[in-house]
Design an enzyme around this catalytic site. Structure first.
Site, PDB file in Angstrom:
ATOM      1  N   ASP A   1       0.826  -1.215   0.000  1.00  0.00           N
ATOM      2  CA  ASP A   1       0.000   0.000   0.000  1.00  0.00           C
ATOM      3  C   ASP A   1       0.859   1.263   0.000  1.00  0.00           C
ATOM      4  OD1 ASP A   1      -2.402   1.353  -0.029  1.00  0.00           O
ATOM      5  OD2 ASP A   1      -2.613   1.380   2.150  1.00  0.00           O
TER       6      ASP A   1
ATOM      7  N   HIS B   1       2.008   3.315  -9.039  1.00  0.00           N
ATOM      8  CA  HIS B   1       1.838   1.877  -9.308  1.00  0.00           C
ATOM      9  C   HIS B   1       3.013   1.362 -10.133  1.00  0.00           C
ATOM     10  CE1 HIS B   1      -2.004   2.206  -7.478  1.00  0.00           C
ATOM     11  NE2 HIS B   1      -2.603   2.820  -8.497  1.00  0.00           N
TER      12      HIS B   1
ATOM     13  N   LEU C   1      10.550 -20.525  -4.845  1.00  0.00           N
ATOM     14  CA  LEU C   1       9.597 -19.629  -4.194  1.00  0.00           C
ATOM     15  C   LEU C   1       8.217 -19.771  -4.829  1.00  0.00           C
ATOM     16  CD1 LEU C   1       8.898 -17.126  -2.356  1.00  0.00           C
ATOM     17  CD2 LEU C   1       9.523 -15.695  -4.308  1.00  0.00           C
TER      18      LEU C   1
HETATM   19  C1  IPE Z   1      -5.474  -2.795  -0.042  1.00  0.00           C
HETATM   20  O1  IPE Z   1      -5.149  -1.457  -0.215  1.00  0.00           O
HETATM   21  C2  IPE Z   1      -5.420  -3.519  -1.353  1.00  0.00           C
HETATM   22  C3  IPE Z   1      -4.123  -3.598  -2.040  1.00  0.00           C
HETATM   23  C4  IPE Z   1      -2.988  -3.134  -1.635  1.00  0.00           C
HETATM   24  C5  IPE Z   1      -4.157  -4.282  -3.302  1.00  0.00           C
HETATM   25  P1  IPE Z   1      -6.275  -0.320  -0.331  1.00  0.00           P
HETATM   26  O2  IPE Z   1      -5.541   0.952  -0.515  1.00  0.00           O
HETATM   27  O3  IPE Z   1      -7.264  -0.681  -1.382  1.00  0.00           O
HETATM   28  O4  IPE Z   1      -6.988  -0.409   1.089  1.00  0.00           O
HETATM   29  P2  IPE Z   1      -7.902   0.662   1.847  1.00  0.00           P
HETATM   30  O5  IPE Z   1      -8.960   1.085   0.869  1.00  0.00           O
HETATM   31  O6  IPE Z   1      -7.025   1.810   2.236  1.00  0.00           O
HETATM   32  O7  IPE Z   1      -8.435  -0.058   3.041  1.00  0.00           O
HETATM   33  C1  IPE Z   2      -1.783   0.190  -3.312  1.00  0.00           C
HETATM   34  O1  IPE Z   2      -1.512   1.553  -3.323  1.00  0.00           O
HETATM   35  C2  IPE Z   2      -1.997  -0.369  -4.692  1.00  0.00           C
HETATM   36  C3  IPE Z   2      -3.374  -0.829  -4.965  1.00  0.00           C
HETATM   37  C4  IPE Z   2      -4.358  -0.808  -4.143  1.00  0.00           C
HETATM   38  C5  IPE Z   2      -3.593  -1.367  -6.268  1.00  0.00           C
HETATM   39  P1  IPE Z   2      -2.683   2.623  -3.292  1.00  0.00           P
HETATM   40  O2  IPE Z   2      -3.056   2.939  -4.706  1.00  0.00           O
HETATM   41  O3  IPE Z   2      -3.797   2.167  -2.442  1.00  0.00           O
HETATM   42  O4  IPE Z   2      -1.936   3.850  -2.642  1.00  0.00           O
HETATM   43  P2  IPE Z   2      -2.535   4.895  -1.608  1.00  0.00           P
HETATM   44  O5  IPE Z   2      -3.036   4.110  -0.427  1.00  0.00           O
HETATM   45  O6  IPE Z   2      -3.636   5.621  -2.300  1.00  0.00           O
HETATM   46  O7  IPE Z   2      -1.375   5.772  -1.264  1.00  0.00           O
HETATM   47 MG    MG Z   3      -4.190   2.395  -0.463  1.00  0.00          MG
END
Ligand code: IPE
Ligand code: IPE
Ligand code: MG
Length: 266
Positions: free
Chosen positions: A30, A47, A141
């Protein structure tokens, strides 16, 4: 009860010794959006930058001899994001699978995608199946990519299959135990996660592997996913090595067990 972690110890490249290595690490990657925002870039650049952190983490697991790595790449709830972001994420998933297959073969990585893949385009589904087939023979792995995955979905699909088997008469309701339910979940053939890592500072599970996290050690770090490097990963492993996993027992019971196994030379 599952064995807790790898037996032997592993030397880090720094020469430091980590005594207890997890057999399975599960990561919520995240913070990509915030990483990009800090740099005045579009979220999708975050990303894109996250792909190198994926590569580093895989390499680290291979180097250290961690057998299973699960990466949460796209949750069942992430479809709610702006359509443009979803589309970039799908393209990135496709191109990363394509580009990284060679490296996975070199590193002995066996890839498996967990989650409901029916929602993906046929082209992406084919690419996933091809990569899984190409890497099937590898055994260093097990890399699980959780895509269109949700912990609730996993329990639900298991329950549906169990109900179907009861309906067919191949299973009786009284045979439905915790172990049986577990055997219908995704990656039932692999040990459950010993260590859960969430980057990006949030302290929540966000519908990741709910059932399997019951006794997993949780580790949260403010580091944003694209900045998560080998050093950050090693910090998480060190933290894990310092934990005492009790599974409902007392600390004293665990200590006397450890003493007994040391005396027995195991
Ligand atoms: C969780 O992250 C899902 C992934 C990293 C793929 P999110 O960014 O979607 O989670 P919330 O919405 O903050 O809980
Ligand atoms: C996690 O990073 C990646 C996915 C959920 C695909 P985020 O896109 O949720 O990044 P933040 O939380 O908005 O910084
Ligand atoms: Mg996120």
């Amino acid at each position: 009860m599952r064995a807790t972690s790898n037996q032997g110890s592993k030397m880090e490249s720094t020469g430091l010794e980590i005594r207890e290595l997890p057999r399975h690490v599960a990561i919520i990657m995240d913070g990509n959006g915030r990483w990009a925002k800090k740099r005045f870039l579009p979220r999708t650049a975050g990303h894109q930058a996250g792909v190198s952190a994926v590569r580093n983490t895989i390499e680290c697991c291979v180097e250290k001899g961690i057998g299973v790595l699960t990466l949460f790449a796209f949750s069942s709830e992430n479809w709610r994001r702006p359509q443009k972001e979803v589309s970039v994420l799908m393209k990135l998933f496709f191109s990363t699978l394509e580009k990284e297959t060679e490296k996975m073969l070199e590193n002995g990585v066996r890839l498996r995608v967990i989650g409901d893949r029916n929602a993906f385009s046929e082209e992406l589904q084919r690419r996933i199946a091809e990569t899984e087939r190409a890497t099937w023979g590898n055994d260093k792995l097990n890399l699980l990519i959780a895509a269109n995955y949700g912990g609730r979905w996993d329990i639900l699909q298991a329950m549906r299959h169990i109900a179907a088997d009861v309906e067919k008469g191949v299973l009786s309701a009284s045979a439905v135990t915790a172990e049986l339910l577990e055997s219908y979940l995704s990656f039932a053939d692999l040990p459950g996660p010993d260590l859960f890592i969430r980057t990006g500072g949030e302290q929540r599970i966000s519908n990741f592997t709910l059932w399997q996290l019951a006794y997993t050690e949780l580790y949260f770090t403010p580091t944003l996913w694209p900045d998560f490097d080998k050093h950050s990963f090693t910090e998480a492993l060190k933290d894990f090595a310092g934990r005492q996993r009790r599974f409902g027992l007392t600390g004293e019971q665990i200590e006397s067990r450890t003493e007994r196994s040391v005396l027995a030379g195991s």
